[in-house]
Design a protein around this motif. Structure first.
Motif, PDB file in Angstrom:
ATOM      1  N   PRO A   1       0.792  -1.127  -0.052  1.00 15.24           N
ATOM      2  CA  PRO A   1      -0.116  -0.137  -0.096  1.00 15.24           C
ATOM      3  C   PRO A   1       1.039   1.210  -0.076  1.00 15.24           C
ATOM      4  O   PRO A   1       2.077   1.385   0.535  1.00 15.24           O
ATOM      5  CB  PRO A   1      -0.633  -0.101   1.337  1.00 15.24           C
ATOM      6  CG  PRO A   1       0.285  -0.882   2.082  1.00 15.24           C
ATOM      7  CD  PRO A   1       0.725  -1.670   1.310  1.00 15.24           C
ATOM      8  N   CYS A   2       0.583   2.500  -0.599  1.00 11.94           N
ATOM      9  CA  CYS A   2       1.300   3.545  -0.830  1.00 11.94           C
ATOM     10  C   CYS A   2       0.322   4.742  -0.620  1.00 11.94           C
ATOM     11  O   CYS A   2      -0.700   4.814  -1.348  1.00 11.94           O
ATOM     12  CB  CYS A   2       2.001   3.411  -2.200  1.00 11.94           C
ATOM     13  SG  CYS A   2       2.972   4.810  -2.414  1.00 11.94           S
TER      14      CYS A   2
ATOM     15  N   SER B   1      -0.342  -0.410  -4.576  1.00 10.20           N
ATOM     16  CA  SER B   1      -1.673  -0.094  -4.544  1.00 10.20           C
ATOM     17  C   SER B   1      -1.800   1.325  -3.809  1.00 10.20           C
ATOM     18  O   SER B   1      -1.464   1.616  -2.768  1.00 10.20           O
ATOM     19  CB  SER B   1      -2.393  -0.807  -3.593  1.00 10.20           C
ATOM     20  OG  SER B   1      -3.772  -0.590  -3.591  1.00 10.20           O
ATOM     21  N   ASP B   2      -1.878   2.522  -4.666  1.00  8.42           N
ATOM     22  CA  ASP B   2      -1.875   3.832  -4.271  1.00  8.42           C
ATOM     23  C   ASP B   2      -3.232   4.373  -3.934  1.00  8.42           C
ATOM     24  O   ASP B   2      -4.255   4.036  -4.173  1.00  8.42           O
ATOM     25  CB  ASP B   2      -1.598   4.643  -5.541  1.00  8.42           C
ATOM     26  CG  ASP B   2      -1.303   6.201  -5.167  1.00  8.42           C
ATOM     27  OD1 ASP B   2      -0.355   6.303  -4.355  1.00  8.42           O
ATOM     28  OD2 ASP B   2      -2.009   7.080  -5.452  1.00  8.42           O
ATOM     29  N   ASN B   3      -3.209   4.904  -2.871  1.00  6.40           N
ATOM     30  CA  ASN B   3      -4.285   5.548  -1.963  1.00  6.40           C
ATOM     31  C   ASN B   3      -4.493   6.945  -1.951  1.00  6.40           C
ATOM     32  O   ASN B   3      -4.940   7.599  -1.072  1.00  6.40           O
ATOM     33  CB  ASN B   3      -4.134   4.993  -0.580  1.00  6.40           C
ATOM     34  CG  ASN B   3      -5.331   4.898   0.247  1.00  6.40           C
ATOM     35  OD1 ASN B   3      -5.822   5.080   1.293  1.00  6.40           O
ATOM     36  ND2 ASN B   3      -6.502   4.831  -0.730  1.00  6.40           N
TER      37      ASN B   3
ATOM     38  N   ALA C   1      -6.695   2.783  -5.448  1.00  2.64           N
ATOM     39  CA  ALA C   1      -7.881   2.420  -4.674  1.00  2.64           C
ATOM     40  C   ALA C   1      -8.482   3.627  -4.221  1.00  2.64           C
ATOM     41  O   ALA C   1      -8.249   4.663  -4.162  1.00  2.64           O
ATOM     42  CB  ALA C   1      -7.324   1.824  -3.273  1.00  2.64           C
TER      43      ALA C   1
ATOM     44  N   TYR D   1      -5.840   2.197   4.850  1.00  2.00           N
ATOM     45  CA  TYR D   1      -5.115   1.247   4.892  1.00  2.00           C
ATOM     46  C   TYR D   1      -5.579   0.150   3.917  1.00  2.00           C
ATOM     47  O   TYR D   1      -5.169  -0.642   3.320  1.00  2.00           O
ATOM     48  CB  TYR D   1      -4.559   0.994   6.306  1.00  2.00           C
ATOM     49  CG  TYR D   1      -3.454   0.008   6.282  1.00  2.00           C
ATOM     50  CD1 TYR D   1      -2.120  -0.127   5.675  1.00  2.00           C
ATOM     51  CD2 TYR D   1      -4.090  -1.471   6.909  1.00  2.00           C
ATOM     52  CE1 TYR D   1      -1.384  -1.256   6.023  1.00  2.00           C
ATOM     53  CE2 TYR D   1      -3.001  -2.311   7.069  1.00  2.00           C
ATOM     54  CZ  TYR D   1      -1.692  -2.187   6.574  1.00  2.00           C
ATOM     55  OH  TYR D   1      -1.002  -3.552   6.747  1.00  2.00           O
TER      56      TYR D   1
ATOM     57  N   ALA E   1      -6.608   0.339   0.560  1.00  2.00           N
ATOM     58  CA  ALA E   1      -5.529   0.076  -0.580  1.00  2.00           C
ATOM     59  C   ALA E   1      -4.938  -1.381  -0.519  1.00  2.00           C
ATOM     60  O   ALA E   1      -4.748  -1.867  -1.827  1.00  2.00           O
ATOM     61  CB  ALA E   1      -4.251   1.125   0.187  1.00  2.00           C
ATOM     62  N   LEU E   2      -5.058  -1.948   0.700  1.00  4.74           N
ATOM     63  CA  LEU E   2      -4.263  -3.457   0.633  1.00  4.74           C
ATOM     64  C   LEU E   2      -5.654  -4.248  -0.422  1.00  4.74           C
ATOM     65  O   LEU E   2      -5.118  -5.069  -1.116  1.00  4.74           O
ATOM     66  CB  LEU E   2      -4.306  -4.023   1.950  1.00  4.74           C
ATOM     67  CG  LEU E   2      -2.910  -3.633   2.578  1.00  4.74           C
ATOM     68  CD1 LEU E   2      -3.041  -4.007   4.133  1.00  4.74           C
ATOM     69  CD2 LEU E   2      -1.765  -4.264   1.933  1.00  4.74           C
TER      70      LEU E   2
ATOM     71  N   ASP F   1       4.292  -2.778   4.167  1.00  5.56           N
ATOM     72  CA  ASP F   1       4.242  -1.360   4.175  1.00  5.56           C
ATOM     73  C   ASP F   1       5.352  -1.100   3.328  1.00  5.56           C
ATOM     74  O   ASP F   1       6.530  -1.661   3.174  1.00  5.56           O
ATOM     75  CB  ASP F   1       4.429  -0.864   5.541  1.00  5.56           C
ATOM     76  CG  ASP F   1       3.017  -1.086   6.398  1.00  5.56           C
ATOM     77  OD1 ASP F   1       2.044  -1.605   5.825  1.00  5.56           O
ATOM     78  OD2 ASP F   1       3.391  -0.812   7.363  1.00  5.56           O
TER      79      ASP F   1
END
Length: 410
Positions: free
Chosen positions: A38-39, A69-71, A91, A96, A99-100, A116
């Motif tokens: 996630p990012c 996976s950009d948030n 996402a 969190y 995103a995942l 992470d």
């Protein structure tokens, strides 16, 4: 509006996404591993993490992919990921877990490793996770306390209070033998993940995964892993008390046995035994006496205990009907017996008993010419009539509520 239709609030800041991901025959995929990160504004460390993951796959001759996976990053993280040739997904929901979920849903590997992208986890040493999955485990957790936590990598309260306490509660509530309940580096079979049908999109995502895996009797193991200080200059997204409370709240909400049933039964036992003894006569322990005033308190305690037990059933029913957690045999057995009609009849019988006792007490009072009553004698009789009246009304009302929220197969 579309996102609002796909979300439902379970409690403040605990949000679920009620959409169901499209499942694929992932076991037939030639790709073995998908590494999902996630990012959210991780430009300072993202490249390091990606390169470590890519080098790991190449060094160990593993057919795999890296997914970012950009948030909602606004610091150039996306360009960094694209430049390094990895898959980037976006996402739409914030959080969190959101995103995942987006990253995992787009993974094509038979195994998924999540971690992470702040360079606190070592993506160059993932073989222990993969070996455990190859052995047949469904979920493999990292254990930072066994692998080693570098100095300043974890705040004092997290290391010695928060994580140990939450891990202990998780083991106690859900009977899962995991030493580090909230380690962010973990691996799982994609098919197992799809069976879990995870719903939360916030920090509770990590807890929900372990809880559901445990309740679904999946094979869970753990391996030592290290934790290093993250490489970013900005403050972490994690907030000690806010997110710690959210994890604890999740564990409590989805273990109604410990939150409602055990306290409710305890209150019933204490109030029933204590009240029964006092009804037979005052109790003297040393210089302390227990009589009608204590009996009044115990009567309220008894009713509160009943409420706790009803709420235990409410929560277990809701968690099943909302899809948050799987059902239990005990709940299904309850709903094979329970019907609204039976609940109403039971409540009416209890209510009628209380009303009969109340009428008898009124007639006894009438026989005295409605004179001033002797408190000790008549308070006990009044309580014996009013408690069943209140209890009968509760049973009737709660039966309507259970009938309304239950969509459990009978």
């Amino acid at each position: 509006m579309e996102n609002q239709r796909n979300k439902a609030m379970i409690a403040p800041e605990i949000v679920v996404d009620k959409t169901t991901p499209i499942t694929k025959n992932i076991d037939a995929s030639p790709m073995e591993v998908s590494i999902v990160m996630p990012c959210l504004n991780e430009a300072e460390t993202l490249a390091i993490c990606i390169k470590k993951a890519q080098d790991f796959l190449k060094k160990n001759n593993i057919l795999g992919e890296v997914i970012i996976s950009d948030n909602g990053s606004a610091d150039g993280s996306i360009k960094i990921a694209e430049k390094l040739g990895v898959k980037v997904v976006h996402a739409k929901l914030k959080g969190y877990g959101a995103a995942l979920r987006e990253g995992i849903n787009n993974a094509v590997g038979r195994y998924v490793i999540m971690g992470d992208s702040d360079d606190s986890y070592d993506f160059s040493n993932l073989m222990p996770f993969i070996e455990k999955l190859r052995e047949g485990n469904d979920l493999v957790m990292g254990n930072r306390f066994k692998g080693g936590i570098a100095k300043t990598a974890m705040p004092f309260l997290h290391k010695y209070v928060g994580n140990p306490m939450l891990s202990f509660i998780g083991r106690l509530f859900f009977k899962v033998k995991i030493g580090d309940f909230h380690c962010g580096l973990r691996a799982f079979r994609k098919t197992a993940y799809e069976k879990m049908n995870l719903k939360t999109i916030g920090m509770e995502f990590a807890s929900e995964m372990v809880v559901k895996a445990s309740l679904m009797k999946m094979r869970i193991s753990e391996v030592p892993t290290t934790l290093s200080p993250d490489g970013r200059s900005r403050p972490p997204h994690l907030r000690t008390f806010r997110d710690g409370w959210r994890h604890l709240r999740f564990l409590l909400m989805f273990s109604p046995k410990w939150l409602f049933l055990i306290p409710g039964i305890s209150l019933l036992i204490i109030s029933s035994i204590g009240g029964g003894l006092i009804l037979m006569g005052p109790i003297q322990i040393g210089n302390v006496g227990f009589d009608i005033h204590t009996l009044i308190v115990l009567s309220f305690v008894f009713l509160v205990g009943i409420q706790f037990i009803f709420f235990h059933v409410f929560v277990k029913t809701f968690r099943v009907t909302s899809g948050l957690l799987p059902g239990s045999n005990g709940l299904y057995r309850f709903y094979r017996i329970f019907t609204l009609e039976k609940g109403i009849c039971t409540g009416l019988v209890v209510l009628l008993l209380g009303m009969v006792l109340f009428v008898i007490n009124f007639l006894l009072w009438g026989n005295t010419g409605f004179s001033e009553l002797q408190p000790t004698f008549f308070v006990k009789k009044i309580l014996l009539s009013t408690v069943p009246i209140i209890l009968g009304i509760q049973i009737i009302l709660y039966s309507f509520i259970l009938s309304l929220i239950s969509v459990v197969s009978k």
